[in-house]
Design an enzyme around this catalytic site. Structure first.
Site, PDB file in Angstrom:
ATOM      1  N   GLU A 212       0.875  -1.326  -0.035  1.00  0.00           N
ATOM      2  CA  GLU A 212      -0.039   0.106   0.024  1.00  0.00           C
ATOM      3  C   GLU A 212       0.944   1.297  -0.083  1.00  0.00           C
ATOM      4  O   GLU A 212       1.928   1.187   0.346  1.00  0.00           O
ATOM      5  CB  GLU A 212      -1.037  -0.058   1.061  1.00  0.00           C
ATOM      6  CG  GLU A 212      -1.700  -1.329   1.452  1.00  0.00           C
ATOM      7  CD  GLU A 212      -2.713  -1.039   2.533  1.00  0.00           C
ATOM      8  OE1 GLU A 212      -3.209   0.032   2.951  1.00  0.00           O
ATOM      9  OE2 GLU A 212      -3.111  -2.343   2.835  1.00  0.00           O
ATOM     10  N   TYR A 213       0.302   2.398  -0.321  1.00  0.00           N
ATOM     11  CA  TYR A 213       1.013   3.816  -0.624  1.00  0.00           C
ATOM     12  C   TYR A 213       1.994   3.567  -1.148  1.00  0.00           C
ATOM     13  O   TYR A 213       3.314   3.939  -0.915  1.00  0.00           O
ATOM     14  CB  TYR A 213       1.058   4.186   0.875  1.00  0.00           C
ATOM     15  CG  TYR A 213      -0.051   4.538   1.754  1.00  0.00           C
ATOM     16  CD1 TYR A 213      -0.649   5.698   1.430  1.00  0.00           C
ATOM     17  CD2 TYR A 213      -0.682   3.689   2.513  1.00  0.00           C
ATOM     18  CE1 TYR A 213      -1.937   6.192   1.941  1.00  0.00           C
ATOM     19  CE2 TYR A 213      -1.948   4.185   3.218  1.00  0.00           C
ATOM     20  CZ  TYR A 213      -2.590   5.135   2.848  1.00  0.00           C
ATOM     21  OH  TYR A 213      -3.571   5.504   3.264  1.00  0.00           O
ATOM     22  N   MET A 275     -10.130  -3.766  -0.886  1.00  0.00           N
ATOM     23  CA  MET A 275     -10.420  -3.378   0.455  1.00  0.00           C
ATOM     24  C   MET A 275     -11.308  -2.401   0.838  1.00  0.00           C
ATOM     25  O   MET A 275     -11.170  -1.328   0.891  1.00  0.00           O
ATOM     26  CB  MET A 275      -8.996  -2.937   0.976  1.00  0.00           C
ATOM     27  CG  MET A 275      -8.082  -3.988   1.245  1.00  0.00           C
ATOM     28  SD  MET A 275      -6.213  -3.704   1.729  1.00  0.00           S
ATOM     29  CE  MET A 275      -5.571  -2.669   0.266  1.00  0.00           C
ATOM     30  N   THR A 276     -12.704  -2.763   0.427  1.00  0.00           N
ATOM     31  CA  THR A 276     -13.837  -1.965   0.478  1.00  0.00           C
ATOM     32  C   THR A 276     -14.227  -1.487   1.726  1.00  0.00           C
ATOM     33  O   THR A 276     -15.299  -1.722   2.377  1.00  0.00           O
ATOM     34  CB  THR A 276     -14.813  -2.589  -0.445  1.00  0.00           C
ATOM     35  OG1 THR A 276     -14.971  -3.947  -0.150  1.00  0.00           O
ATOM     36  CG2 THR A 276     -14.566  -2.450  -1.683  1.00  0.00           C
ATOM     37  N   TYR A 277     -13.502  -0.764   2.716  1.00  0.00           N
ATOM     38  CA  TYR A 277     -13.796  -0.360   4.001  1.00  0.00           C
ATOM     39  C   TYR A 277     -12.607   0.885   4.175  1.00  0.00           C
ATOM     40  O   TYR A 277     -11.949   1.197   3.294  1.00  0.00           O
ATOM     41  CB  TYR A 277     -13.525  -1.560   5.058  1.00  0.00           C
ATOM     42  CG  TYR A 277     -12.577  -2.303   4.766  1.00  0.00           C
ATOM     43  CD1 TYR A 277     -11.021  -1.984   5.223  1.00  0.00           C
ATOM     44  CD2 TYR A 277     -12.841  -3.618   4.448  1.00  0.00           C
ATOM     45  CE1 TYR A 277      -9.890  -2.895   4.834  1.00  0.00           C
ATOM     46  CE2 TYR A 277     -11.705  -4.498   4.190  1.00  0.00           C
ATOM     47  CZ  TYR A 277     -10.358  -3.966   4.470  1.00  0.00           C
ATOM     48  OH  TYR A 277      -9.428  -5.050   4.267  1.00  0.00           O
ATOM     49  N   GLU A 278     -13.045   1.571   5.299  1.00  0.00           N
ATOM     50  CA  GLU A 278     -11.984   2.788   5.883  1.00  0.00           C
ATOM     51  C   GLU A 278     -12.576   4.012   5.139  1.00  0.00           C
ATOM     52  O   GLU A 278     -11.666   4.978   5.068  1.00  0.00           O
ATOM     53  CB  GLU A 278     -10.598   2.473   5.740  1.00  0.00           C
ATOM     54  CG  GLU A 278     -10.200   1.371   6.876  1.00  0.00           C
ATOM     55  CD  GLU A 278     -10.208   1.997   8.343  1.00  0.00           C
ATOM     56  OE1 GLU A 278      -9.205   2.681   8.681  1.00  0.00           O
ATOM     57  OE2 GLU A 278     -11.074   1.603   8.904  1.00  0.00           O
ATOM     58  N   TRP A 400     -11.493  -8.098   7.220  1.00  0.00           N
ATOM     59  CA  TRP A 400     -10.328  -7.363   8.056  1.00  0.00           C
ATOM     60  C   TRP A 400     -11.063  -6.991   9.572  1.00  0.00           C
ATOM     61  O   TRP A 400     -11.770  -6.311   9.572  1.00  0.00           O
ATOM     62  CB  TRP A 400      -9.779  -6.320   7.435  1.00  0.00           C
ATOM     63  CG  TRP A 400      -8.743  -5.525   8.292  1.00  0.00           C
ATOM     64  CD1 TRP A 400      -8.990  -4.418   9.118  1.00  0.00           C
ATOM     65  CD2 TRP A 400      -7.476  -5.986   8.395  1.00  0.00           C
ATOM     66  NE1 TRP A 400      -8.040  -4.015   9.817  1.00  0.00           N
ATOM     67  CE2 TRP A 400      -6.802  -5.108   9.388  1.00  0.00           C
ATOM     68  CE3 TRP A 400      -6.428  -6.747   8.007  1.00  0.00           C
ATOM     69  CZ2 TRP A 400      -5.592  -5.328   9.753  1.00  0.00           C
ATOM     70  CZ3 TRP A 400      -5.323  -7.006   8.396  1.00  0.00           C
ATOM     71  CH2 TRP A 400      -4.843  -6.165   9.331  1.00  0.00           C
TER      72      TRP A 400
END
Length: 423
Positions: A212-213, A275-278, A400
């Site tokens: 990530e990033y 990652m469909t959250y946050e 997660w």
């Protein structure tokens, strides 16, 4: 079925209405004390699944199929003994097929997970992903106490997946570590060799890359690395999954998104975990963590780039409690969904449901007079997002994390889908 608690109702009266044992209703819905339910709380009501049916006068296969919410062709296929579908014999028993979609479910687990929670969760998983091996600047990997998780998974018929991240020793995702891996041949080969060594030695079924990033200029470099790793893993009969940030178009700005090429990754990987959250995150403004409207946009785009059966849609297994008004730089408190419900009851809060994000929330005041808002998940919000899996014919779900056990979640998931086992 979902029941929303109204003023004056008790768990016992609700159970009586649906002819369900109240203790079972409490267990399924994360309720420790049956006397503690809250107005606005959404309860999952389990209904018995019919597997056979005795033909009555006036029945047709079409009417039986419609009454059970299944396709006529599925009903005919399940009953090969019926030579003429237009001629039924009153009193005969026919099979009602289980037509729930079969999906794969991945669960990320921190190695400190309670063994009892792990044992309770494994029956709902296809893959268990201990989190995580961290890449060092020289391409070596950190250590991970994962032996117990691997053996528990295999003993339960769940495939263990090795998770590799670009998290630095300071604790955050580091694009520079990944850049070194991508651009230095020696470092890249060191990492691939280290991954293969651990996968073989610890008997992992595959590898999950969660980088990530990344630096935006490393988009093609990342794709090339994944392609090379995939080739190496195929040589030892191991799978590759890749976790990607949730975006609804290719050119979304920001280092979280730019280097994740959905189309290319979808061509390379066996599975793509989105990652469909946050949306609501610990350092951000209060909002739903995994809002239906945003998740739907991401998945609608994703299936134009990635084969739908490769996609595992991300599901959060936590809640956030924010002090309001929100002040930039402050952080929310992380709760379990069970803790969120308990907090609502303790503060006599009415649970509201946002129709756009399809998510529950409530407000309360603490002992210091500060106002709070809590966003969490319940049976209705979870069920709404599960509809996205069906709508786009996705391969499954990824959680997660699974470090706390949410009985309501697993009850509605197993009621909606059959869970695939690959071991």
């Amino acid at each position: 079925m979902i029941h929303t608690v109204r003023s004056g109702e008790t768990l016992f009266s609700i159970a009586q209405r649906y002819n369900i044992d109240p203790n079972n209703l409490a267990r399924i819905n994360n309720i420790t004390n049956p006397n503690e339910i809250t107005v606005g709380q959404n309860l999952f009501i389990p209904l018995s699944r019919i597997t056979s049916y005795q033909i009555k006068n006036g029945d047709t296969l079409y009417s039986i199929a419609r009454a059970n919410g299944i396709l006529l062709n599925d009903l005919i296929t399940a009953n090969p003994q019926i030579s003429n579908p237009n001629m039924l014999n009153v009193g005969d028993t026919i099979n009602i097929p289980d037509v729930r979609k079969e999906i794969e479910i991945n669960g990320y687990a921190i190695p400190s997970i309670n063994q009892s929670i792990l044992n309770d969760t494994l029956e709902y998983l296809t893959y268990l992903s201990p989190f995580s091996y961290q890449v060092n600047m020289d391409g070596s990997l950190s250590q991970l106490n994962d032996e117990t998780l691997i053996s528990s998974a295999r003993n339960s018929g769940v495939a263990p997946i090795m998770v590799v991240t670009n998290i630095s020793s300071e604790g955050g995702f580091d694009g520079e570590i990944a850049h070194k891996v991508f651009t230095d041949v020696t470092t890249k080969q060191s990492l691939i060799n280290a991954i293969k060594s651990i996968v073989i030695d610890k008997n992992y079924s595959g590898v999950d890359i969660d980088f990530e990033y990344l630096l935006p200029e490393d988009r093609d470099n990342y794709t090339a690395f994944l392609r090379e790793l995939k080739t190496e893993l195929e040589g030892i009969n191991k799978t590759l999954s890749v976790a990607v940030a949730p975006k609804n178009r290719d050119n979304m700005a920001g280092s979280l998104y730019q280097a994740h090429d959905y189309k290319a990754i979808g061509e390379i990987a066996d599975r793509v975990i989105i990652m469909t959250y946050e949306w609501g995150y610990i350092y951000g403004e209060p909002q739903a963590i995994s809002p239906y409207n945003q998740v739907d946009k991401v998945i609608a785009y994703a299936v134009t780039q990635i084969p739908s059966q490769k996609i595992l849609m991300g599901m959060p297994n936590y809640a956030y409690d924010w002090v309001i008004p929100y002040v930039q730089g402050t952080s929310a408190k992380t709760l379990t969904n069970r803790q969120a419900l308990r907090l609502a009851y303790e503060n006599n809060a009415t649970i509201m449901f946002d129709t756009l994000s399809k998510a529950p929330y409530f407000s309360y005041s603490d002992s210091d007079g500060r106002e709070h808002v809590v966003w969490f998940d319940d049976a209705l919000s979870i069920g709404s997002r599960l509809d996205i899996v069906t709508k786009y014919n996705l391969g499954g779900l990824s959680y997660w994390t699974i470090n706390n056990f949410d009985s309501a979640n697993w009850a509605i998931v197993s009621d909606t889908f059959r869970i695939k086992k690959v071991m």
